[in-house]
Design an enzyme around this catalytic site. Sequence first.
Site, mmCIF file in Angstrom:
data_model
loop_
_atom_site.group_PDB
_atom_site.id
_atom_site.type_symbol
_atom_site.label_atom_id
_atom_site.label_comp_id
_atom_site.label_asym_id
_atom_site.label_seq_id
_atom_site.Cartn_x
_atom_site.Cartn_y
_atom_site.Cartn_z
ATOM 1 N N THR A 105 42.822 43.833 30.232
ATOM 2 C CA THR A 105 42.753 43.032 29.156
ATOM 3 C C THR A 105 42.329 44.160 28.105
ATOM 4 O O THR A 105 41.771 45.101 28.043
ATOM 5 C CB THR A 105 41.386 42.285 29.011
ATOM 6 O OG1 THR A 105 41.603 40.946 29.833
ATOM 7 C CG2 THR A 105 41.268 41.488 27.686
ATOM 8 N N HIS B 13 43.747 35.839 23.363
ATOM 9 C CA HIS B 13 42.357 35.605 24.013
ATOM 10 C C HIS B 13 41.936 34.366 23.838
ATOM 11 O O HIS B 13 40.513 34.149 23.386
ATOM 12 C CB HIS B 13 41.402 36.770 23.320
ATOM 13 C CG HIS B 13 40.359 37.261 24.567
ATOM 14 N ND1 HIS B 13 40.245 38.426 25.063
ATOM 15 C CD2 HIS B 13 39.337 36.479 24.852
ATOM 16 C CE1 HIS B 13 39.136 38.608 25.813
ATOM 17 N NE2 HIS B 13 38.664 37.415 26.011
ATOM 18 N N LYS C 55 46.949 42.299 29.300
ATOM 19 C CA LYS C 55 46.644 41.084 28.608
ATOM 20 C C LYS C 55 46.111 41.225 27.121
ATOM 21 O O LYS C 55 45.051 41.875 26.906
ATOM 22 C CB LYS C 55 45.489 40.127 29.667
ATOM 23 C CG LYS C 55 45.107 38.984 29.223
ATOM 24 C CD LYS C 55 44.401 38.519 29.998
ATOM 25 C CE LYS C 55 43.932 37.129 29.428
ATOM 26 N NZ LYS C 55 42.833 37.163 28.347
ATOM 27 N N TYR D 105 37.998 44.498 32.662
ATOM 28 C CA TYR D 105 37.493 45.031 31.609
ATOM 29 C C TYR D 105 36.983 46.363 32.089
ATOM 30 O O TYR D 105 36.328 46.767 32.950
ATOM 31 C CB TYR D 105 36.342 44.419 30.988
ATOM 32 C CG TYR D 105 36.357 43.119 30.247
ATOM 33 C CD1 TYR D 105 37.306 43.282 29.201
ATOM 34 C CD2 TYR D 105 35.787 42.013 30.491
ATOM 35 C CE1 TYR D 105 37.421 41.968 28.517
ATOM 36 C CE2 TYR D 105 36.185 40.912 29.759
ATOM 37 C CZ TYR D 105 37.076 40.932 28.814
ATOM 38 O OH TYR D 105 37.109 39.586 28.098
ATOM 39 N N SER E 189 37.664 36.549 36.235
ATOM 40 C CA SER E 189 37.384 37.283 35.535
ATOM 41 C C SER E 189 36.518 38.551 35.726
ATOM 42 O O SER E 189 35.713 38.183 36.760
ATOM 43 C CB SER E 189 36.606 36.683 34.257
ATOM 44 O OG SER E 189 35.809 37.573 33.425
#
Length: 366
Positions: A157, A257, A233, A131, A107
């Site tokens: 994402t 998610h 994603k 992100y 992440s």
Amino acid sequence: MEKYISVKELEDAALVLLPKNARDYYKSGATEEYTLAENRRAFQRLRIRPKCLVGLAACDLSTTIFGEKVSMPLGISPTAMQRMAHPDGETANVRAAQTEGVIYTLSTISTSSIEEVAEAAPNAIKWFQLYIYNDREVTRKLVLRAEQAGFKAIALTVDTPVFGIRRADIRNKFTLPNHLKLANFDGHLSTKIHSTGDGSGLNNYVNNLFDKSLTWGEIKWLKSITKLPIVVKGILRGDDAVRAIEAGCDGILVSNHGARQLDGVPSTIEALPEIVEAVKNYNVEVFLDGGVTTGTDVYKALALGAKMVFVGRPAIWGLTVGGEAGVQRMLSIFRKELEYTFQIAGTPTIEDITKDMVRHESAYSR
Ligand code: FNR
């Protein structure tokens, strides 16, 4: 770890061990948690139709993703802040993935840095989840660092213009424990999450710093700064999958998610067929995550057209219970269940698994 023989048992043990702030953060879904339950229930509504006396050949779970061989069609999805689960956090998780020969996705908002994770498991197949921050220079640096550290794909994402409402985090005023920080950053980007105030510190962080004005045009920018394949994603619609491909993405990760964004969206296994159908004429990989807790879940997703499946929470549960050994146990439980499923269903390799191997329960109640 041998005493744990199902992912459910790892989950039950982890929920006892975790402090409330972390436990609620890891397990929660959005608002009423209807989709959270549906992610599981929708798998249960599918039936596997085994073929008998197929003259079973050796079972082979392996497959190839973007040119990299993985030992089974199951990988680890990005989950934030894994050092709340275990002191070794992401580094333990990636080491287990390395030992088991599966993909590990880090992440953006991790408690171990890109470089620490690369050093912990240099031979693991690592993806970086991105992100996009309002500050594009911050974002660009993350991508370049991941590329330099040997990560093999960017998972962008796209389901998070703002963070979902997770009631427990609001009640707990969720904040990262003070001894931890978001390790990919320095200064306020690494610690702003500690700021208390109203509601969840994480929501405040995300809603202030991530770019909510993103459009598909941003993929062009991302492709201009990296040569890595881009997996988008968070797709739940066929037309969005096509938009992603036309924008230049290489893979589609069907995901809600972990049911943490918008309650009432379809479970991912329900959304999968629409997306597989929409992209059938393109050369693109389709993946799925959400609610996968058994080998038969993985199998059902493969039958409906996923190339590979990912798990988020199961890795957290394994990590909590036993660090690296716990994640490895989780993966080996899946591997064993998958081997049995492949064999008893009469489809010893991934190529043998066709759509007719699975049928919706409604077909049996007429
Ligand atoms: C997530 N997820 C997630 N996704 C992402 O793109 N970036 C992130 O930082 C996180 N963080 C995160 C934290 C926690 C605690 C959870 C449970 C989930 C979503 C994750 O990648 C994945 O889509 C889901 O976890 C899949 O569902 P299951 O396997 O948890 O049911």
